[in-house]
Write an enzyme that holds these catalytic residues in place. Sequence first.
Site, PDB file in Angstrom:
ATOM      1  N   CYS A 121      -3.188  -1.640 -16.490  1.00 27.12           N
ATOM      2  CA  CYS A 121      -3.241  -0.541 -15.350  1.00 27.12           C
ATOM      3  C   CYS A 121      -2.785  -0.912 -13.930  1.00 27.12           C
ATOM      4  O   CYS A 121      -2.755  -0.058 -13.039  1.00 27.12           O
ATOM      5  CB  CYS A 121      -4.603  -0.003 -15.136  1.00 27.12           C
ATOM      6  SG  CYS A 121      -5.702  -1.412 -14.314  1.00 27.12           S
ATOM      7  N   HIS A 124       0.781  -1.295  -0.078  1.00 25.48           N
ATOM      8  CA  HIS A 124      -0.069  -0.026   0.030  1.00 25.48           C
ATOM      9  C   HIS A 124       0.833   1.102   0.121  1.00 25.48           C
ATOM     10  O   HIS A 124       0.636   2.363  -0.928  1.00 25.48           O
ATOM     11  CB  HIS A 124      -1.008   0.131   1.178  1.00 25.48           C
ATOM     12  CG  HIS A 124      -1.741   1.184   1.383  1.00 25.48           C
ATOM     13  ND1 HIS A 124      -1.539   2.426   1.847  1.00 25.48           N
ATOM     14  CD2 HIS A 124      -3.141   1.348   0.834  1.00 25.48           C
ATOM     15  CE1 HIS A 124      -2.361   3.065   1.764  1.00 25.48           C
ATOM     16  NE2 HIS A 124      -3.473   2.850   1.218  1.00 25.48           N
TER      17      HIS A 124
END
Length: 868
Positions: free
Chosen positions: A811, A435
Amino acid sequence: MLRELPGGAAVQQDEARITAVTADAPISAPTHGGRAKCLQRLVRLDLPVPHTVALGFAAVRDIARGVPPDTATILGHFPEDALLCVRPSSEDPDWGGPGAILNIGMNGARHAALSETLGEEAATSLYFRFVQAYAVHVARLDPDMFDEIEGAGQQALGEALRAYEDETEEPFPQDRAVQLSAVLRSMARAWEGTTARLLRRAKGAPDDAGLGLVVQEMAFGLGAGECGSGVLQLVDSTAGEARVTGRYLSQSQGREALRESDAALYLERDPRGPSLEERAPEVFAELLAHGRLMREKLRDEMQVEFTLENGRLYILDGVRVARAPRAALRIAVQLAEEGIISRHEALMRIEPRALSELLHRQVAPGARRNRLARGVAASPGAASGRVVFSAEAAQAAAARGEAAVLVRRETSPSDIRGMHAAVAVLTERGGMTSHAAVIGRGLGLPCVVGASELRFQMGKKQLTAPDGRTLREGDIITVDGTSGDVLAGAPAMVEAALDDAFQTFLGWADEARDIGVRANADTPADAQTARNFMAQGIGLCRTEHMFFEADRLTPMREMIFADTPEDRRAALDRLLPMQRGDFIELFRIMQGQPVCIRLFDPPLHEFLPSDRAGLRDLADALDLPLSDVTRRVEAMGEYNPMLGMRGVRLGIAVPEIYEMQARAIFEATVEASREGAPVVPEIMIPLVSAKREVELVKTRVDSVAAAVSTEKAARFSYRLGVMVETPRACLRAGDIAQHAAFLSFGTNDLTQMTYGLSRDDAGRFMSAYVEQRVFAEDPFHVLDVDGVGELLSIGAERGRAARPDVTLSLCGEHGGHPESIAFCRKAGFDYVSCSPFRVPIARLAAAQLAIADKIAQPERLVAPISGA
């Protein structure tokens, strides 16, 4: 007799072994090295280069294996009384090599003779220098033995000769052939040593890289008249600005002018001190002309090593100017604009990853680095600030105008506000797609993750370095996300360099590339950065990040705790205008460029607190008993939430969320289209694995679109697509594509599911896996073209077969990597999408791939840029 040599060149054995450097000699970089080839080019330019002989790679390898060098043949090319120097000549100058040895052939007889012509002081200095260099680099004696020698002249020379004899128990060699043989043998063996091999490997050289040697007649920089040596270059190595730089030192040899800069002269007139131009204007003008000719004919900025001998100029060598990334880019642009090289060649000269150093602040080259620890270099750039241990503390520091480094064991979506406020992030855990790494790259925020060398004591709010140093909240550290270093204090920095040369260079890249480049952008700030970097739209907008703002978190939690669809809609109605405002701003910034919005993806538990204080605050906000809130939060827990109720599964189970988001998108589309260019939003469904999931969501989205169109009396269009991030979606892409205008492959989760690895935890053992060659590279950092790549190829092939006009894109975080872009071009993808700060890197990498194809296939025409 012919002998096959590196690079596949077959030349006469004798010529490959010992070759006089003449204009038509059979010399090439793959057989004799870059220095030998450059000297031949200088000879062809009729520059005053002392006579030189080149030894090829084969000859040097034999010498290293114990075959005596053919000194008789080498010396036969030079006058009997000539002094010589030997320099290394590796195929790529960046691979290095052993240091040069000067004044070979100096002995008692030559000392006496040169004392008559050059003067005793100069001759003695030449002899002393050679004895010292020979002792240290050839005889491998301790250089400290010369520290006790005081004074200069004959006495110092005598002491040096005696010290050599005492250490080696033999007189200093007087025979020039013996000296040369020993020098050649020493340099050849040094190249084959383990340390040298490791250093070369670190610079990208193959293990079997060859070394050539050049033997050159000495031009004396000592003696009567104007004598000395120096180096010249026509650009600044840091910024690439055109200006004469370098130094000249009287009565010196080699590169002493750079080592003894206090006594050295400037080259051109300078208010800071005397210059060569003032002392010898005609020589300076000649030197400048030679430098400019070399730049034009060798088609690069060159550093010229020169010597003056009694006022006569000699060019000893020319090497590519060492250059920082920002200088390299400006140099390439300047050479192309002057027509010395083509634009395509300029583009091919810059490594795409080097652009990272231009996009972010960096620790200044040469700055002292007080290293505390090292982790994974997850997001490039460097920043200094005070240590804080919570997102709230980072926000408070930003409010006071203080730079803060956010330190966490690992970040979560609840830390995003703190990451926005911080100047850098440091975590104990995580890898390249954790993250912290993903968000850090998106924000252009320096980030080091997986810094497990540090002991994180979050309760005590302190860090302990491996050497025992303790850092507490408020202490200043520097996070270098380019190198992975965590540094104590705040070293000097250099700023980002997005100047006119940078813009021109990337404009040329856009003309050459044949695949689109979009950006992943979650906020207006991200979108503006993407726009500034000329992204061709947004390829991934992760809407869940919009729900963690303080004014949105409470209604989001109310929606989660609602028991009926009506109550959920009531809570979502409060979020609707906020979402609509977000999308309006994104559409305005992108000015008609496509914006692909991914519907809500994460599991709902991420929006709920887990600690006692957070649960109490939530109970107060919802006006519910603490026990009820605690029980409800615990009930929502999942064994593996990343494989549980998230993405399209949540959208089907709790359809009100996607309905609200679709309405916000369509209402923003109407609003933004009235103000500017028509907007055609792209809506992406995450985590799909079955055709029926797409059908269900598409039905609801179409219904919302029709309702908004009627309510607003406006016509608009949109595209609905799928984020392909499960192996099954790749395998069933033909079914799914029948209901999708585009398939966007999310390689972060696809890699995670294909390998069965947690992308947040894999960093704990990934280094060991790569070192032991279980994996060639970290698959979360470099796309696994064999495994994950096969799934991508299957998905692309089956999707296009079912729907030829389907748009294909990548992506995931891999989208900014040159290797991934190469794969996508080959697989027929329309565009890649990456973090905003990786957009320039992707643009250049795509251009280089297209140019390389064009070089390999000259008849191939570059296709128009797609994905716009």
